[in-house]
Write an enzyme that holds these catalytic residues in place. Structure first.
Site, PDB file in Angstrom:
ATOM      1  N   ASP A 196       0.839  -1.193   0.000  1.00 45.11           N
ATOM      2  CA  ASP A 196       0.000   0.000   0.000  1.00 45.11           C
ATOM      3  C   ASP A 196       0.878   1.249   0.000  1.00 45.11           C
ATOM      4  O   ASP A 196       2.064   1.190   0.337  1.00 45.11           O
ATOM      5  CB  ASP A 196      -0.889   0.033   1.251  1.00 45.11           C
ATOM      6  CG  ASP A 196      -1.951  -1.045   1.247  1.00 45.11           C
ATOM      7  OD1 ASP A 196      -2.494  -1.351   0.161  1.00 45.11           O
ATOM      8  OD2 ASP A 196      -2.237  -1.587   2.332  1.00 45.11           O
ATOM      9  N   ASP A 232       0.879   4.383   2.146  1.00 44.02           N
ATOM     10  CA  ASP A 232       0.269   4.872   3.379  1.00 44.02           C
ATOM     11  C   ASP A 232       0.423   6.383   3.478  1.00 44.02           C
ATOM     12  O   ASP A 232       1.543   6.899   3.570  1.00 44.02           O
ATOM     13  CB  ASP A 232       0.916   4.199   4.588  1.00 44.02           C
ATOM     14  CG  ASP A 232       0.631   2.707   4.635  1.00 44.02           C
ATOM     15  OD1 ASP A 232      -0.543   2.340   4.526  1.00 44.02           O
ATOM     16  OD2 ASP A 232       1.581   1.916   4.779  1.00 44.02           O
TER      17      ASP A 232
END
Length: 223
Positions: free
Chosen positions: A142, A144
């Site tokens: 991901d 973040d």
């Protein structure tokens, strides 16, 4: 000095030595690598028995090759051994770490946030790869994002950007309110879509609790 989760801190040589003395031998080599390279540790939530003269930190080596196992090393340091501290990495500082397939959309997100005067920062695997040059990112990683709104208008604008660019990028992360309490931005979006769910999980330096969304909104300026 005020410290918040995800802030970066640089320790004195004495601070690293003291941290190593408290850790299992298996982690000492990793801490020494951090110290030798001048990389920052990351502020984490306080331990339950936190002392006011201590700062609670962590570092995360890259995932182990082959297995992808992630190791987290929590430790502490005296506040007197903090020689420098900074906010999490700005978006522009992370672009070089991204795979090419993400860069165009990420640059557009950074430009859009800047044009609106919004503070977006990055933490986690993307930030660590940018800071250390070590291989953290995988196809399943991901991006973040930390979003720091000051006003209700900024919160709305920032949420709109995150939801828009999440269609092109694997965005995750948190909204950080002025008190330092943080809420996952995806949870915040869901809460606002469901009027019956007006309590959200807020993460602070010393607590993790369900709080009314109105309490967090009250921290923001009305403009």
């Amino acid at each position: 000095m005020m410290f918040y989760r995800h802030n970066r801190v640089w320790l004195s040589a004495n601070g690293w030595r003291a941290a190593c003395e408290k850790l299992p031998a298996a982690h000492v080599k990793e801490l020494m690598r951090w110290a030798e390279n001048g990389w920052p540790a990351i502020v984490r939530r306080n331990d339950a028995d936190a002392r006011p003269d201590m700062l609670y930190l962590g570092l995360a080596p890259p995932p182990e090759p082959g297995t992808g196992t992630k190791i987290r090393i929590p430790f502490s340091a005296g506040t007197a051994d903090i020689v420098r501290h900074e906010a999490p990495l700005a978006l522009m500082g992370a672009e070089s770490a991204l795979p090419s397939v993400w860069r165009c959309a990420f640059s557009a997100l950074a430009a859009a946030a800047s044009s609106k005067g919004l503070e977006f920062r990055v933490y986690g695997s993307v930030a660590l790869q940018a800071i250390t040059g070590l291989p953290y990112l995988a196809t399943s990683s991901d991006i973040d994002i930390l979003f720091y709104p000051c006003t209700h208008a900024q919160l709305q604008e920032g949420m709109a950007l995150l939801q828009l660019y999440a269609k092109q990028l694997p965005l995750d992360g948190e909204i950080v309110f002025p008190s330092g309490r943080a809420v996952a931005w995806k949870e915040w979006a869901q809460a606002l879509e469901n009027p019956g769910r007006l309590r959200v999980l807020a993460k602070g330096m010393s607590s993790l609790s369900l709080v009314p969304a109105t309490d967090l909104l009250a921290e923001l300026e009305q403009s």
